[in-house]
Scaffold this active site. Structure first.
Site, mmCIF file in Angstrom:
data_model
loop_
_atom_site.group_PDB
_atom_site.id
_atom_site.type_symbol
_atom_site.label_atom_id
_atom_site.label_comp_id
_atom_site.label_asym_id
_atom_site.label_seq_id
_atom_site.Cartn_x
_atom_site.Cartn_y
_atom_site.Cartn_z
ATOM 1 N N CYS A 1 4.413 -3.913 -0.049
ATOM 2 C CA CYS A 1 3.201 -4.275 0.684
ATOM 3 C C CYS A 1 2.175 -3.159 0.480
ATOM 4 O O CYS A 1 2.498 -2.098 -0.067
ATOM 5 C CB CYS A 1 3.499 -4.468 2.170
ATOM 6 S SG CYS A 1 4.050 -2.961 2.995
ATOM 7 N N HIS B 1 12.597 2.695 3.593
ATOM 8 C CA HIS B 1 14.012 2.330 3.546
ATOM 9 C C HIS B 1 14.375 1.799 2.164
ATOM 10 O O HIS B 1 14.680 0.619 1.990
ATOM 11 C CB HIS B 1 14.324 1.290 4.634
ATOM 12 C CG HIS B 1 14.344 1.884 6.001
ATOM 13 N ND1 HIS B 1 14.004 1.188 7.137
ATOM 14 C CD2 HIS B 1 14.641 3.138 6.423
ATOM 15 C CE1 HIS B 1 14.107 1.979 8.192
ATOM 16 N NE2 HIS B 1 14.484 3.163 7.777
ATOM 17 N N CYS C 1 1.851 3.861 7.673
ATOM 18 C CA CYS C 1 1.162 2.612 7.332
ATOM 19 C C CYS C 1 -0.025 2.398 8.272
ATOM 20 O O CYS C 1 0.109 2.549 9.491
ATOM 21 C CB CYS C 1 2.140 1.449 7.448
ATOM 22 S SG CYS C 1 1.362 -0.158 7.241
ATOM 23 N N HIS D 1 14.646 1.454 15.658
ATOM 24 C CA HIS D 1 13.838 1.602 14.438
ATOM 25 C C HIS D 1 12.802 2.713 14.626
ATOM 26 O O HIS D 1 12.173 2.825 15.683
ATOM 27 C CB HIS D 1 13.127 0.279 14.126
ATOM 28 C CG HIS D 1 12.591 0.208 12.732
ATOM 29 N ND1 HIS D 1 11.415 0.818 12.351
ATOM 30 C CD2 HIS D 1 13.080 -0.402 11.617
ATOM 31 C CE1 HIS D 1 11.199 0.583 11.068
ATOM 32 N NE2 HIS D 1 12.196 -0.155 10.596
ATOM 33 N N GLU E 1 9.829 3.057 13.591
ATOM 34 C CA GLU E 1 8.490 2.572 13.912
ATOM 35 C C GLU E 1 8.354 2.306 15.417
ATOM 36 O O GLU E 1 7.358 2.691 16.045
ATOM 37 C CB GLU E 1 8.194 1.291 13.136
ATOM 38 C CG GLU E 1 6.810 0.707 13.449
ATOM 39 C CD GLU E 1 6.580 -0.630 12.764
ATOM 40 O OE1 GLU E 1 6.958 -0.757 11.592
ATOM 41 O OE2 GLU E 1 6.034 -1.543 13.415
ATOM 42 N N THR F 1 5.851 -4.139 13.251
ATOM 43 C CA THR F 1 5.052 -4.786 12.201
ATOM 44 C C THR F 1 5.893 -5.632 11.247
ATOM 45 O O THR F 1 5.364 -6.512 10.582
ATOM 46 C CB THR F 1 4.284 -3.740 11.381
ATOM 47 O OG1 THR F 1 5.217 -2.838 10.775
ATOM 48 C CG2 THR F 1 3.304 -2.973 12.256
ATOM 49 N N SER G 1 16.511 -1.452 5.498
ATOM 50 C CA SER G 1 15.179 -2.040 5.623
ATOM 51 C C SER G 1 15.177 -3.214 6.595
ATOM 52 O O SER G 1 15.846 -4.226 6.389
ATOM 53 C CB SER G 1 14.688 -2.504 4.246
ATOM 54 O OG SER G 1 13.491 -3.241 4.370
ATOM 55 N N SER G 2 14.378 -3.074 7.660
ATOM 56 C CA SER G 2 14.280 -4.124 8.675
ATOM 57 C C SER G 2 13.670 -5.389 8.099
ATOM 58 O O SER G 2 14.175 -6.498 8.324
ATOM 59 C CB SER G 2 13.432 -3.613 9.848
ATOM 60 O OG SER G 2 13.152 -4.644 10.762
ATOM 61 N N ASN G 3 12.568 -5.254 7.365
ATOM 62 C CA ASN G 3 11.895 -6.454 6.851
ATOM 63 C C ASN G 3 12.763 -7.189 5.829
ATOM 64 O O ASN G 3 12.728 -8.413 5.731
ATOM 65 C CB ASN G 3 10.523 -6.102 6.270
ATOM 66 C CG ASN G 3 10.607 -5.351 4.966
ATOM 67 O OD1 ASN G 3 10.792 -5.936 3.915
ATOM 68 N ND2 ASN G 3 10.474 -4.028 5.010
#
Length: 531
Positions: free
Chosen positions: A12, A38, A91, A119, A121, A155, A212-214
């Site tokens: 991204c 991540h 970010c 997390h 973030e 996010t 990685s969460s996403n």
């Protein structure tokens, strides 16, 4: 077999920005607070560049990269207090959430964060309201505080989960609820893309880091419509034979996954589709290119060349001229059969199908790296003078050519530079450019520094009235210059004799050792009297 890649995948904007900033600033002595993103490959590549990952704030007076997920506010303040330069790779989307939380917390709102409480973030966002937020990680038994609420999201959240959580919060809260959908647009687009793709394929590969969460959320969404979902870091982590039974295979990637990982996955899957044997053969070969340094195994050695197995479709040859020891060395004295060596690829084909290699170039590259480090550390090098050329001398440092300008050969003008050929000089590197293969040296600066030290010692130890020995250096109409321990002192013509002297040559001669008395000492000159 049909390979279908998701419309939206991979880096991204925020991660791309963070990775670029981190690599632009990467060097020894730079730290990253936690993993930048991540993704193990990116973290490893940064480590190879000299970036050290830390998990505490013990560093001082250094450069510290703040990861894209952000950190707790107290950690950031602690690093700044210790005089560290902060490279903020957070970010911009996360920074926006910080601002929302900070603004409404100061206005008296209770903060609710929908996301994973472990997390980084979410931890960073929570710190912007003094760690007082209510964090919702699952939909069971949701509780929110009384009073006005502001709700934000991690996010990289799952859009469906966020919307369900909002509906529950609004049902149970009796006060004002302000909702900010802070899920990144890139996250939303990737989730919608994988949702659509999962309906069209028999199997779906999700590429991304284990932490990685996403990426995990992409896999969760894919499983809603596709039974065969494979979450892996790299296509190399899975046996491709698993996919033989599928007709349509989808590929997507999390926001922290580099393009190289995605391209490799697509390439391997397409090659696999062309036939297992061709893929096995193709993947057994290294990918090498001209100008690269690769590792190979010595196959055999003759008096004139060394043959090397590169793991490539062709073997490589090192001619005698390209050996690190030089053309006069016997190749059999350098290497043994089966030994692994680093080689530089000069040419992909010598006309007979062999790759042309060099170990001399590898050695040269290492020496260039060494000289660069010496230059950066302001360290001197000892060189051997090779030739006189227009404007100065050329010198050798471990096989590299360097230039000494005529004005930097000595502290005094030298009319004949050829007398220095073959001599060893300690020199200072005054100009260096690895890309242009340029090294410029100064012997004068080294000599001047030594002379300055000697001069300081002489001045410190000389006193008016001292009687010392010196050597006459040169004569002028007004007196004689005498070397007294490395510094010239002047015997004025009036101090050469009690009788009248027409010219100093009537009393002393160059090279003569004389006893003198010190009349006066200052930083400009030393006045002497012939004793």
């Amino acid at each position: 077999m049909e390979i279908i890649v998701a419309d939206r995948y991979g880096f991204c904007g925020g991660v791309k920005r963070a990775v670029k900033m981190a690599f632009d600033n990467a060097k020894d002595g730079v730290y990253s607070y936690g993993d930048l993103v991540h993704n193990e490959k990116i973290v490893k590549d940064l480590g190879d560049k000299g970036v050290k990952t830390i998990d505490d704030t013990d560093v001082e007076n250094s450069k510290v990269i703040i990861r894209s997920h952000g950190v707790h506010k107290n950690i950031l303040e602690d690093l700044k207090e210790k005089n560290n330069e902060i490279i903020n790779c957070v970010c911009p989307k996360v920074e926006k959430v910080y601002n929302i939380v900070d603004n409404f917390y100061k206005k008296g709102y209770n903060i609710v964060i929908i996301g994973n409480d472990k997390h980084p973030e979410v931890i960073g966002i929570n710190s912007r309201c003094n760690d007082s937020a209510t964090i919702i990680s699952d939909l069971e038994d949701i509780k929110v505080p009384e009073g006005k609420l502001v709700v934000v999201s991690q996010t990289t959240n799952n859009v469906d989960f966020f919307e369900k959580a909002i509906n529950i919060i609004k049902d149970i809260s009796k006060d004002e609820v302000l909702v900010y959908n802070t899920i990144c647009n890139a996250t939303f687009e990737r989730q919608e893309s994988v949702r659509d793709l999962s309906k069209k394929v028999d199997a779906l590969i999700v590429l991304g880091g284990k932490k990685s969460s996403n990426t995990k959320k992409l896999a969760e969404i894919a499983k809603l419509n596709c039974k065969n979902v494979f979450l892996i870091q790299s296509i190399r982590d899975i046996d491709l034979n698993i996919f033989k039974k599928f007709n349509k295979i989808g590929i997507t990637a999390g926001a922290s996954t580099p393009d190289s990982v995605i391209k490799e996955a697509v390439s391997r899957m397409e090659n696999f589709d062309k036939g297992e044997m061709m893929e096995a053969i193709d993947n057994s070969f290294k990918r090498i290119r001209r100008g690269e340094v690769v590792t190979g195994e010595v196959l055999y050695i003759t008096d004139s060349e060394v043959m090397v197995n590169l793991g490539y479709r062709s073997d490589g040859i090192i001619s005698r001229d390209e050996l690190a020891g030089g053309p006069d060395v016997n190749p059999q004295d350098l290497y043994e059969q089966g030994q692994e060596i680093d080689v530089y690829v000069l040419k992909m084909d010598d006309g007979d199908g062999n790759v042309v290699l060099s170990t001399k170039r590898v050695a040269d590259m290492k020496v260039w790296d060494e000289v660069e480090e010496l230059y950066n550390n302001k360290e001197n090098i000892t060189v051997t003078v090779k030739n006189q050329v227009k404007g100065g001398l050329t010198a050798d440092y471990r096989g590299l050519n360097a230039f000494i300008p005529a004005s930097h050969v000595s502290v005094r003008f030298q009319k004949d530079l050829s007398k220095f050929i073959g001599e060893e000089f300690e020199t200072e590197i005054i100009d260096f450019d690895k890309r242009k293969r340029r090294i410029v040296l100064s012997r004068k600066n080294v000599l001047q520094e030594e002379l300055d030290k000697v001069r300081d010692e002489v001045y410190e130890n000389l006193h008016e009235g001292d009687i010392i020995e010196g050597t006459v250096q040169r004569l002028t109409n007004f007196g004689a210059f005498v070397d007294v321990g490395g510094v010239d002192g002047l015997i004025h013509i009036s101090e050469l004799s009690w009788n009248r002297v027409k010219h100093p040559q009537d009393v002393v001669s160059p090279g003569e050792v004389v006893k003198v008395q010190v009349l006066n000492v200052d930083k400009e000159k030393i006045e002497l009297h012939l004793a």
